[in-house]
Motif scaffolding. Structure first.
Motif, short mmCIF file in Angstrom:
data_model
loop_
_atom_site.label_atom_id
_atom_site.label_comp_id
_atom_site.label_asym_id
_atom_site.label_seq_id
_atom_site.Cartn_x
_atom_site.Cartn_y
_atom_site.Cartn_z
N ALA A 182 -7.14 0.20 -22.91
CA ALA A 182 -6.41 -1.05 -23.10
C ALA A 182 -6.55 -1.53 -24.55
O ALA A 182 -5.56 -1.92 -25.19
N GLU B 274 -1.20 -1.16 -3.09
CA GLU B 274 -0.30 -2.24 -2.70
C GLU B 274 0.68 -2.64 -3.80
O GLU B 274 1.68 -3.31 -3.51
N GLU B 275 0.41 -2.31 -5.04
CA GLU B 275 1.29 -2.79 -6.10
C GLU B 275 1.61 -1.75 -7.17
O GLU B 275 2.34 -2.05 -8.12
N ASP C 67 5.31 -1.21 -7.68
CA ASP C 67 5.97 -2.39 -8.25
C ASP C 67 5.68 -2.50 -9.75
O ASP C 67 6.55 -2.86 -10.53
N MET C 68 4.44 -2.21 -10.12
CA MET C 68 4.08 -2.33 -11.53
C MET C 68 4.76 -1.24 -12.35
O MET C 68 5.24 -1.50 -13.45
N ALA D 263 -16.72 9.85 -6.34
CA ALA D 263 -16.03 9.89 -5.05
C ALA D 263 -16.85 10.73 -4.07
O ALA D 263 -17.41 11.76 -4.44
N ARG E 119 0.21 -9.39 -6.07
CA ARG E 119 -0.52 -10.37 -6.87
C ARG E 119 -0.15 -11.80 -6.45
O ARG E 119 -1.01 -12.68 -6.35
N THR F 86 -11.09 2.48 -18.96
CA THR F 86 -10.06 1.43 -18.86
C THR F 86 -10.09 0.50 -20.06
O THR F 86 -9.05 0.19 -20.65
N THR G 281 3.82 -8.97 -9.54
CA THR G 281 4.12 -8.14 -8.36
C THR G 281 3.92 -8.99 -7.10
O THR G 281 3.11 -9.92 -7.09
N GLU H 161 -15.76 12.63 -1.98
CA GLU H 161 -15.13 13.94 -1.82
C GLU H 161 -15.66 14.99 -2.81
O GLU H 161 -15.46 16.18 -2.60
N LEU I 197 -6.91 -6.16 -8.80
CA LEU I 197 -7.27 -6.48 -7.41
C LEU I 197 -6.99 -5.34 -6.45
O LEU I 197 -6.05 -4.58 -6.62
N LEU J 52 -11.31 9.93 -9.93
CA LEU J 52 -10.37 9.79 -8.82
C LEU J 52 -11.06 9.48 -7.50
O LEU J 52 -12.15 9.95 -7.23
N THR J 53 -10.40 8.67 -6.68
CA THR J 53 -10.79 8.43 -5.29
C THR J 53 -9.51 8.57 -4.47
O THR J 53 -8.41 8.49 -5.02
N THR J 54 -9.66 8.75 -3.17
CA THR J 54 -8.47 8.95 -2.34
C THR J 54 -7.49 7.78 -2.44
O THR J 54 -6.29 8.01 -2.64
N MET K 173 -2.98 -2.15 -16.13
CA MET K 173 -3.86 -1.17 -15.50
C MET K 173 -3.84 -1.20 -13.96
O MET K 173 -4.74 -0.69 -13.33
N ALA K 174 -2.85 -1.82 -13.35
CA ALA K 174 -2.84 -1.98 -11.89
C ALA K 174 -3.00 -0.66 -11.15
O ALA K 174 -2.22 0.26 -11.36
N ASN K 175 -4.01 -0.56 -10.29
CA ASN K 175 -4.29 0.70 -9.61
C ASN K 175 -4.43 0.59 -8.09
O ASN K 175 -4.97 1.48 -7.44
N ALA K 176 -3.95 -0.53 -7.52
CA ALA K 176 -4.00 -0.67 -6.06
C ALA K 176 -2.74 -0.08 -5.45
O ALA K 176 -1.65 -0.22 -6.00
#
Lengths: 268, 268, 268
Positions: free
Chosen positions: A31, A48-49, A52-53, B46, C102, A27, C99, B48, C67, A67-69, A43-46
């Protein structure tokens, strides 16, 4: 090659925002490489967003290095948002072929997301192309083979493919560039391939054909590595000089350094 | 010391694949350090795929620097796969003694996984050895004490122990090396200890005794730090020079720099 | 300015432990920056131990750059522990305004945790102050505007505010410092703002007013960037030189370099 060289100027003028969902090893380097190039990383990787990003970005990079699920879910959500917006999506299938989880995930992403370009090494591209298992994990198979694998993957998956190695193969299945820029010290810096995927994404935003844009990115990147290696004592100072060179290298200096060959109408 | 010095050549010839499940502060530096050394890092963390990746690696490193519950599960899964395959497992108990979660996790990993070698500072090793609480968190306790703690931990846990500090203690509970290589600037670079754990893992793959392999890794690493410090102006340039030196330092140059003392039959 | 300059000496004498729950792009650079400064970083970000770690720290930094829901829970848990212990909490609202996730998270943290100081760019601070949407995401709005936004945020949120940009605004809503140290290359290194938040946290531990401590940190950091840029060829060598300069720059050298203006009784 002056047209190819001119792309670096266009990238810097456009200053695209590149959304990277990438592995936690690279990362920072990714960057910093994009900032040195003159473009904006995010770098947003949640989950939840991520969508949107991606919706406010100019290109998206999906990299499965660690990678993770939950991160895969974020990738697919971002990928779909990118497809809806119509921005380029670069897929970096790190380690495809190495574990069942990676294999399943790589294929799942390709099913769910419309990818513009895949960048990987010979083993990764071979896995995605369903090529002979003997090729798996091999970085330095002979050139002819690498070209065949890249063409096969591009045709089968319907995307542009950049297969990097001692010689870089850039193809859409119909035409092909062979690139010979680069330096051996790139193999001693983690994320050298991952950052290239993000640099290609930046070049894809300047509205050229995918093939030309990728050829421009690969040549720029390899030429910067050659210049950086000239003033380096090893992998540490190379990494520093590489970022400096990505910052400084301009169209004019690049023009004399590009080592690309072009082949079209490859036949079937 | 020529036998110890020769290990670096063997490591580079073997080019082992080192699987690191480590903290998110040091992933990049660890990967770059291993690439500079001439070995291959892989960082899959991970649940997995941790076991699948450990099964194709030559050694495994478990580091709890920024542990989370899913990552601990991945560590145990990878650890068991490594044990089954019979490859070395290095455990780096970062911050053991600092929080109940870390303490519980460190002991849980030691219960579930057969560890070949533990590398930590005095406070961490003291915690694992169940030593007097006053020692907890102390980095610079007096030498005799550090040796006693390392020996106690090695005997109690049945593993080799590397306790790093101003003087490095390398012991299996029966014999002991004292190492005096190294430089103060190592304490100003995050992950200097974590990367050493991974370098030790690489040395453990060359089929020497654990004690000799660890002594070789510790001496090589400390000597590289001394050489790097000579051309550094501070922690930034030291980090760069350190990677360059890890890349260049060879058996011949190393031989004259090793500062090791050996003690055997320590008694009970 | 000799009083402001003297703070760097006090920070180094105190050697505080700074607990950072930060984004996965900048963990390494943040830890290395704090180590170069002469203070101790710790990065524990698991819910299971965040509060325990904050309880042994001297200051806490919460940064929402990458986050995730579990990390936000860890932040709030650590924030409450820090409040209970009475140590400073610095909040870095990376990407606030970008977003919905955030935005919601930033406001949630400010509701749940008593924050001592917020550091962000103009767009982030404007979002938190509920300022005109046109300001969102803008880094280089005109100076008067930045000062108004910072004052508005400080008064509304009841915290000190550091708004960084070409000119840095440091205010508690009643008094204000304007800082003019710094270099353009800082914008080409990822985490330059995030590390500043952690450096401010270190300065807040020396029992000065928040305003003076923050002004000291911002001046020190900007002056170090200017010195580093003098010997840099680009973002790569700048990063290296910056860490070296943070390590070396002392009170005496700093004194002649501080560019701060002070304004008090700002009125309402």
């Amino acid at each position: 090659m002056s047209e190819i060289a001119s792309l670096i100027t266009k990238v810097r003028e456009r200053q695209p925002l590149i959304h990277n969902i990438t592995n936690n090893v690279v990362t920072n380097f990714t960057a910093n490489g994009l900032l040195s190039l003159g473009v904006s990383p995010v770098m947003a990787n949640a989950r939840e967003e991520a969508a949107d990003m991606a919706s406010v970005a100019d290109a998206l990079v999906l990299n499965i290095g660690t990678l993770t699920t939950p991160q895969v879910e974020a990738m697919i959500s971002a990928g779909k948002a990118a497809n809806e917006k119509g921005i380029p999506v670069v897929f970096d299938p790190v380690g495809a072929g190495a574990t069942p989880f990676r294999n399943k995930t790589a294929l799942h992403i390709l099913e769910q997301v419309n990818v513009s370009l895949i960048r990987g090494n010979a083993g990764e591209i071979a896995y995605l192309a369903g090529a002979d298992a003997k090729v798996k994990g091999v970085d330095s198979s002979f050139q002819g083979n690498n070209q065949e694998i890249a063409i096969k993957a591009a045709r089968q998956l319907g995307t542009a493919v950049v297969l990097t190695g001692e010689e870089d193969v850039i193809t859409n299945g119909d035409s092909l560039y062979l690139g010979k820029n680069g330096h051996q010290l790139q193999t001693r810096v983690t994320g050298a391939g991952c950052l290239l995927s993000s640099v290609i994404a930046a070049f894809l935003t300047v509205k050229e054909t995918e093939l030309k844009a990728a050829a421009g990115a690969v040549s720029f990147y390899g030429a910067a590595a050659e210049i950086a290696a000239d003033s380096s004592k090893g992998p540490g100072s190379f990494q520093t000089a590489f970022l400096d060179t990505i910052y400084h290298l301009n169209e004019k200096e690049l023009q004399g350094k590009i080592k690309l060959s072009y082949f079209n109408h490859l036949g079937v």
